[in-house]
Each structure stands twice: as structure tokens, then as C-alpha cells.
Write a protein that holds these residues in place. Sequence first.
Motif, PDB file in Angstrom:
ATOM      1  N   VAL A 115       0.710  -1.019   0.025  1.00 22.17           N
ATOM      2  CA  VAL A 115       0.138   0.206   0.043  1.00 22.17           C
ATOM      3  C   VAL A 115       1.382   1.402  -0.369  1.00 22.17           C
ATOM      4  N   ARG A 117       1.306   4.075   0.926  1.00 24.12           N
ATOM      5  CA  ARG A 117       0.309   4.952   2.035  1.00 24.12           C
ATOM      6  C   ARG A 117       0.078   6.976   2.042  1.00 24.12           C
ATOM      7  N   VAL A 142      -8.948   0.017   4.723  1.00 26.75           N
ATOM      8  CA  VAL A 142      -8.012   1.198   3.175  1.00 26.75           C
ATOM      9  C   VAL A 142      -8.321   1.203   2.373  1.00 26.75           C
ATOM     10  N   SER A 185      -0.248  -3.033  -6.733  1.00 26.74           N
ATOM     11  CA  SER A 185      -0.536  -1.218  -5.115  1.00 26.74           C
ATOM     12  C   SER A 185      -0.976  -1.453  -4.961  1.00 26.74           C
ATOM     13  N   ILE A 186      -1.713  -1.019  -4.138  1.00 23.95           N
ATOM     14  CA  ILE A 186      -2.360   0.082  -3.463  1.00 23.95           C
ATOM     15  C   ILE A 186      -2.092   1.363  -3.344  1.00 23.95           C
ATOM     16  N   GLN A 188      -3.747   4.346  -1.193  1.00 21.18           N
ATOM     17  CA  GLN A 188      -4.551   4.716  -0.799  1.00 21.18           C
ATOM     18  C   GLN A 188      -4.669   6.878  -0.476  1.00 21.18           C
TER      19      GLN A 188
END
Length: 245
Positions: A115, A117, A142, A185-186, A188
Motif C-alpha cells: 500500500v 500510504r 483501506v 499496489s494500492i 491509499q
Amino acid sequence: MATMSPRLRRAIVLLAAVAMTALTARLGFWQLGRAQQKEALQSQRETRRGEPPLAAAELARTAQAAAAQHDRRIVLAGRWLPQHAVFLDNRPLEGRAGVLLVMPLELAPGDTVLVQRGWAPRDPVDRSRLPSVPSAPGRVLVEGVVAPPPGRTLALGAEGRGMLRQNLDPETFARETGLPLRPLSIRQDEGPPDDGLVRRWPAPATEVPKHRGYAFQWFALSSLTVALYVWFQLLGPWWRRRRAA
């Protein structure tokens, strides 16, 4: 040494002009094609962002499936692994030097995703001092966007293995930590307001104007080649013969 005949010289000049015109025109159309590809990619991003959020169970497990999910919104439930947090150095935002916090999120035992972030400024006095790692204990939600792994920047020297790094290769990081990472991936979008992270993610550069500018330059060079040939090989000699007559 035999001199070149005027006819042969004219033929060589003609072939050179045709080759130059064809090459520069081809490069111009290639740049226009690149611009169209970037526009289509941008349209695809906007379409995906407007679709309903992706179900957590549908999150890709292969690189091929992940590419089709980029820019889709998603909400994941999992547990932060702050012991494997990494700050990526030299990630400026709006003209300020800073770092990008990347942290694994354990979705289930044996199932982890990276992530991105958020961004944090570097300490102006002590560059080795890193921000505290904000990580709520227990299971968290998330919300973000499916994205490729963090982009690479120019690395000066060998890649580090500590908490502060220049780049993060997911495969190498997975072997280093033993974490089974998904090939994506993320990024956020939402988080605790007091975690000190900035999430104003810059839009991907499409570079469409740049490609169109390059296309204009190539077409201009192609037109100039034609104009020079017509003037020096056709109109110029004709004008000189007319004045002599």
C-alpha cells in the motif's frame, strides 16, 4: 577523376529529398500515434475510476490480471505490517523534498499487498530522521485505487535494504521479507487525519502535448525538405533560365 553528370546529380538529390521527406513524415505520424495512445490510456483511466469499486475478492493475483484493474477503486480489510514499512527517498511533491511511505497490508495469512500510504516531508535538519510510522493495530479498512508498484527513480549507487530506500522492487522485497505479495499496489486515498501523510496524488503525465509538438516539428522538417528541393532544383533553375533569356 570523372565528374558527376548533371543528370546523375539531380537523381541523387531527388532520392535524398524523397528519403528525407518520407522519414520525417513517418516520424511525425509516429508521434501522432503516440499521442492517440496516451489519450486512449487517459480515457481508460477515467472510465475505470468512474466504475463501481472493485470487490476485494476480485483483486488480481497475476500481473496480467492486475494490469486490467489499474485505476479501479477498492476497499480492503487487513492488518498493517509496520515492521516491513519502507520510505522511498527523493519523492518530491509540489516542489518539496519528501519520502513516500509504502507498507504491506496483510489481507489474510499468506496474502499481502503493498500500500502506498502517502507522502511526508523530509526533516530539513537531519535527513536521516524519518517520520513515525502511523499504523493502527488490529484489522483496518483501506480505501484506495489499484495501481502498479511504486515507480522507480534514478538510483545513485547500490540499492539499500533498510527502512529508507531509493526504490522498491516487489519481487526482491518479497524474497527479502518472505511476504507473498500480489503483483500490484494500492494507492491509499483515505486515512486517519492525524497520521501526517499527504495523499494529493499527482495525475499521471500523459505527455500528449509533447508528442503533438514533436509531430509538428517532424512535419515542419518534412515540408521544409520539399520546399528546399522545389526551390533549388525546380524554381531556381527555371528562374535563372528565364532571366538569361
